[in-house]
Motif scaffolding. Structure first.
Motif, PDB file in Angstrom:
ATOM      1  N   LEU A  85       0.823  -1.206   0.000  1.00 31.00           N
ATOM      2  CA  LEU A  85       0.000   0.000   0.000  1.00 31.00           C
ATOM      3  C   LEU A  85       0.863   1.264   0.000  1.00 31.00           C
ATOM      4  O   LEU A  85       0.543   2.249  -0.674  1.00 31.00           O
ATOM      5  N   THR A  86       1.956   1.247   0.754  1.00 28.62           N
ATOM      6  CA  THR A  86       2.820   2.429   0.818  1.00 28.62           C
ATOM      7  C   THR A  86       3.411   2.752  -0.545  1.00 28.62           C
ATOM      8  O   THR A  86       3.377   3.904  -1.010  1.00 28.62           O
ATOM      9  N   TYR A  87       3.941   1.736  -1.218  1.00 29.54           N
ATOM     10  CA  TYR A  87       4.591   2.014  -2.499  1.00 29.54           C
ATOM     11  C   TYR A  87       3.583   2.204  -3.621  1.00 29.54           C
ATOM     12  O   TYR A  87       3.914   2.818  -4.650  1.00 29.54           O
ATOM     13  N   VAL A  88       2.355   1.710  -3.460  1.00 30.24           N
ATOM     14  CA  VAL A  88       1.298   2.077  -4.418  1.00 30.24           C
ATOM     15  C   VAL A  88       1.020   3.568  -4.327  1.00 30.24           C
ATOM     16  O   VAL A  88       0.871   4.263  -5.349  1.00 30.24           O
ATOM     17  N   LEU A  89       0.953   4.077  -3.093  1.00 29.22           N
ATOM     18  CA  LEU A  89       0.772   5.518  -2.914  1.00 29.22           C
ATOM     19  C   LEU A  89       1.948   6.306  -3.479  1.00 29.22           C
ATOM     20  O   LEU A  89       1.775   7.322  -4.171  1.00 29.22           O
ATOM     21  N   VAL A  90       3.161   5.845  -3.174  1.00 30.86           N
ATOM     22  CA  VAL A  90       4.350   6.601  -3.567  1.00 30.86           C
ATOM     23  C   VAL A  90       4.535   6.628  -5.082  1.00 30.86           C
ATOM     24  O   VAL A  90       4.870   7.667  -5.661  1.00 30.86           O
ATOM     25  N   ILE A  91       4.314   5.507  -5.736  1.00 30.76           N
ATOM     26  CA  ILE A  91       4.648   5.388  -7.156  1.00 30.76           C
ATOM     27  C   ILE A  91       3.456   5.700  -8.060  1.00 30.76           C
ATOM     28  O   ILE A  91       3.591   6.366  -9.087  1.00 30.76           O
ATOM     29  N   SER A  92       2.253   5.227  -7.687  1.00 35.03           N
ATOM     30  CA  SER A  92       1.115   5.301  -8.609  1.00 35.03           C
ATOM     31  C   SER A  92       0.431   6.653  -8.618  1.00 35.03           C
ATOM     32  O   SER A  92      -0.021   7.125  -9.667  1.00 35.03           O
ATOM     33  N   LEU A  93       0.305   7.309  -7.452  1.00 37.00           N
ATOM     34  CA  LEU A  93      -0.435   8.564  -7.391  1.00 37.00           C
ATOM     35  C   LEU A  93       0.494   9.748  -7.628  1.00 37.00           C
ATOM     36  O   LEU A  93       1.696   9.669  -7.338  1.00 37.00           O
ATOM     37  N   PRO A  94      -0.073  10.845  -8.114  1.00 39.81           N
ATOM     38  CA  PRO A  94       0.757  12.057  -8.278  1.00 39.81           C
ATOM     39  C   PRO A  94       1.285  12.536  -6.940  1.00 39.81           C
ATOM     40  O   PRO A  94       0.693  12.302  -5.887  1.00 39.81           O
ATOM     41  N   GLY A  95       2.392  13.238  -6.956  1.00 40.57           N
ATOM     42  CA  GLY A  95       3.043  13.659  -5.728  1.00 40.57           C
ATOM     43  C   GLY A  95       4.078  12.633  -5.302  1.00 40.57           C
ATOM     44  O   GLY A  95       4.415  11.702  -6.040  1.00 40.57           O
ATOM     45  N   SER A  96       4.588  12.782  -4.100  1.00 38.17           N
ATOM     46  CA  SER A  96       5.624  11.853  -3.648  1.00 38.17           C
ATOM     47  C   SER A  96       5.112  10.890  -2.585  1.00 38.17           C
ATOM     48  O   SER A  96       5.386   9.692  -2.620  1.00 38.17           O
ATOM     49  N   TRP A  97       4.350  11.390  -1.577  1.00 34.06           N
ATOM     50  CA  TRP A  97       3.847  10.566  -0.472  1.00 34.06           C
ATOM     51  C   TRP A  97       4.979   9.849   0.265  1.00 34.06           C
ATOM     52  O   TRP A  97       4.747   8.843   0.928  1.00 34.06           O
ATOM     53  N   LEU A  98       6.214  10.340   0.124  1.00 30.22           N
ATOM     54  CA  LEU A  98       7.331   9.676   0.789  1.00 30.22           C
ATOM     55  C   LEU A  98       7.294   9.833   2.309  1.00 30.22           C
ATOM     56  O   LEU A  98       8.030   9.149   3.026  1.00 30.22           O
ATOM     57  N   GLY A  99       6.448  10.708   2.813  1.00 33.59           N
ATOM     58  CA  GLY A  99       6.327  10.840   4.259  1.00 33.59           C
ATOM     59  C   GLY A  99       5.821   9.579   4.932  1.00 33.59           C
ATOM     60  O   GLY A  99       6.054   9.373   6.135  1.00 33.59           O
ATOM     61  N   LEU A 100       5.130   8.704   4.171  1.00 32.93           N
ATOM     62  CA  LEU A 100       4.620   7.463   4.752  1.00 32.93           C
ATOM     63  C   LEU A 100       5.697   6.391   4.874  1.00 32.93           C
ATOM     64  O   LEU A 100       5.472   5.365   5.527  1.00 32.93           O
ATOM     65  N   SER A 101       6.839   6.587   4.223  1.00 38.20           N
ATOM     66  CA  SER A 101       7.885   5.567   4.317  1.00 38.20           C
ATOM     67  C   SER A 101       8.430   5.464   5.739  1.00 38.20           C
ATOM     68  O   SER A 101       8.902   4.403   6.155  1.00 38.20           O
ATOM     69  N   GLY A 102       8.359   6.550   6.519  1.00 33.48           N
ATOM     70  CA  GLY A 102       8.800   6.484   7.916  1.00 33.48           C
ATOM     71  C   GLY A 102       7.927   5.552   8.744  1.00 33.48           C
ATOM     72  O   GLY A 102       8.423   4.834   9.616  1.00 33.48           O
ATOM     73  N   LEU A 103       6.601   5.550   8.473  1.00 31.78           N
ATOM     74  CA  LEU A 103       5.711   4.627   9.184  1.00 31.78           C
ATOM     75  C   LEU A 103       6.025   3.183   8.822  1.00 31.78           C
ATOM     76  O   LEU A 103       6.000   2.287   9.679  1.00 31.78           O
ATOM     77  N   LEU A 104       6.313   2.930   7.541  1.00 31.91           N
ATOM     78  CA  LEU A 104       6.668   1.571   7.131  1.00 31.91           C
ATOM     79  C   LEU A 104       7.966   1.121   7.782  1.00 31.91           C
ATOM     80  O   LEU A 104       8.079  -0.017   8.268  1.00 31.91           O
TER      81      LEU A 104
END
Length: 388
Positions: A85-104
């Motif tokens: 789910l984290t990398y679907v957010l990071v790669i598939s959606l516009p933007g970076s969403w890299l802030g969620l990698s800390g939770l992972l």
């Protein structure tokens, strides 16, 4: 153990869980706000918000302390779902969403053993700059290196708060086990005192009164009243002596052996250990043997909770025509060159107690495990060799 939904966690664990929930929710909300500002709202942000909530919930599940901590296999599966789910957010959606990698990364540190968890957390934090450099993800404010640093800080904060809550839960479990052992030892002392002091005194009263009765009534007035009083005293003394004997019976009000095994399993689980229990549906053995096995189990569990760094423990109870065998094995042995496990007076006393009943008490530290065993064969001539 309290039923599901009614777990009375100690105050330290409750504060730790509250802080962890705020930390995870704040990190997820920060990532969502950053993306909302970068994207200017729109469907891209709305599409990512449900996945952000799911990632935050999975992080909390991974970091939950015992006794509600999910089994190791489930933690691995949930960690895989969270990574997808984290990398679907990071790669598939516009933007970076890299802030969620800390939770992972924080979930990996909590769900896995220290070495593989640290390796995976570093890999997750380092994936941000690599994805930005490859052009798969838009560069966040500060670039990929800043995203990696934020992920490291978030992971360390999540892991620290979660580990503190787990330590408090383990200390609480050890304290409850110590209190239960202290209460059991106090009951045993009271039984001995009642038997040795009160019981013997009551028996002496009865014997003396009976000797007066056997001597025959003396002459004079009031003989019949004296005789009736002596008869009443004898009856009261005999009844009190019987009550004391019932109170001092080791089986009177004692916890059955299988219940003791399950209580020990719950105490170890509350302390954060993975516990495996193998036990028959019923145990038929002499009362003295059952009482001795209870003492062995209590002492072994107390040693695991108070003197070891074990993460796994197995309790095996076997009963059959060949006899009764109890084995408590944990992985709390220090590595080669480290501190050797201590063999205190409790284990020495248990060896003598088991031997007095015709059994064999063993302590074994081979294979990276610490094993305590007690064997009571049905045929004393077939006693196995003890583990030293």
């Amino acid at each position: 153990m309290a039923p599901a939904g009614k777990w009375n966690a100690p105050p330290g664990v409750r504060w730790g869980l509250a802080g962890l929930a705020l930390l995870v929710a704040g990190s997820a909300a920060t990532a969502a706000v950053e993306e909302g500002v970068a994207l200017g709202g729109g469907w891209e942000l709305l599409a990512g918000l449900p996945l952000v909530v799911v990632v935050a919930v999975l992080t909390l599940v991974q970091c939950e302390p015992p006794p509600r901590r999910v089994p190791y296999g489930w933690r691995l599966a949930l960690l895989g779902v969270q990574a997808v789910l984290t990398y679907v957010l990071v790669i598939s959606l516009p933007g970076s969403w890299l802030g969620l990698s800390g939770l992972l990364a924080g979930a990996a540190l909590c769900a896995l053993p220290p070495l593989p968890g640290s390796v995976l957390a570093v890999a997750v934090a380092g994936s941000g700059p690599l994805l930005v450099a490859a052009g798969w993800v838009a560069a966040p404010p500060g670039g990929g290196v800043a995203a990696a640093l934020r992920a490291v800080v978030t992971a360390c904060a999540v892991c620290t708060v979660a580990r503190l809550a787990m330590v408090v839960a383990r200390v609480h479990g050890a304290r409850e086990q110590a209190a239960r052992l202290a209460a059991q030892r106090e009951r045993q002392r009271l039984r001995r005192d009642l038997h040795d002091l009160v019981g013997s005194s009551l028996a002496a009263i009865a014997v003396q009164a009976e000797s007066v009765l056997r001597a025959g009534p003396p002459g004079g007035a009031g003989v019949e009243e004296l005789r009736r009083a002596l008869v009443t005293a004898v009856g009261l003394a005999r009844r009190a002596h019987h009550d004391v004997r019932v109170l001092c019976d080791p089986e009177e009000g004692a916890v059955p052996l299988l219940d003791e095994v399950h209580q020990a399993s719950r105490a170890l689980s509350c302390a954060g250990l993975a516990v495996r229990v193998v036990a028959p549906p019923a145990v038929e053995a002499d009362a003295a043997v059952v009482e001795c096995l209870r003492a062995v189990l209590r002492e072994a569990v107390a040693n695991v909770l108070q003197h070891s760094r074990a993460t796994r423990c197995a309790i095996v109870l076997e009963a059959g025509a060949a006899g009764v065998r109890l084995v408590v094995r944990n992985d709390g042995v220090a590595p080669p060159g480290g501190e050797r496990p201590r063999r205190g007076t409790g284990l020495v006393g248990l060896r003598a107690r088991v031997g007095a009943l015709g059994g064999v008490f063993g302590v074994d530290t081979d294979g990276g495990t610490f094993t305590v065993s007690a064997v009571f064969p049905s045929d004393p001539t077939e006693i196995p060799r003890a583990s030293e």
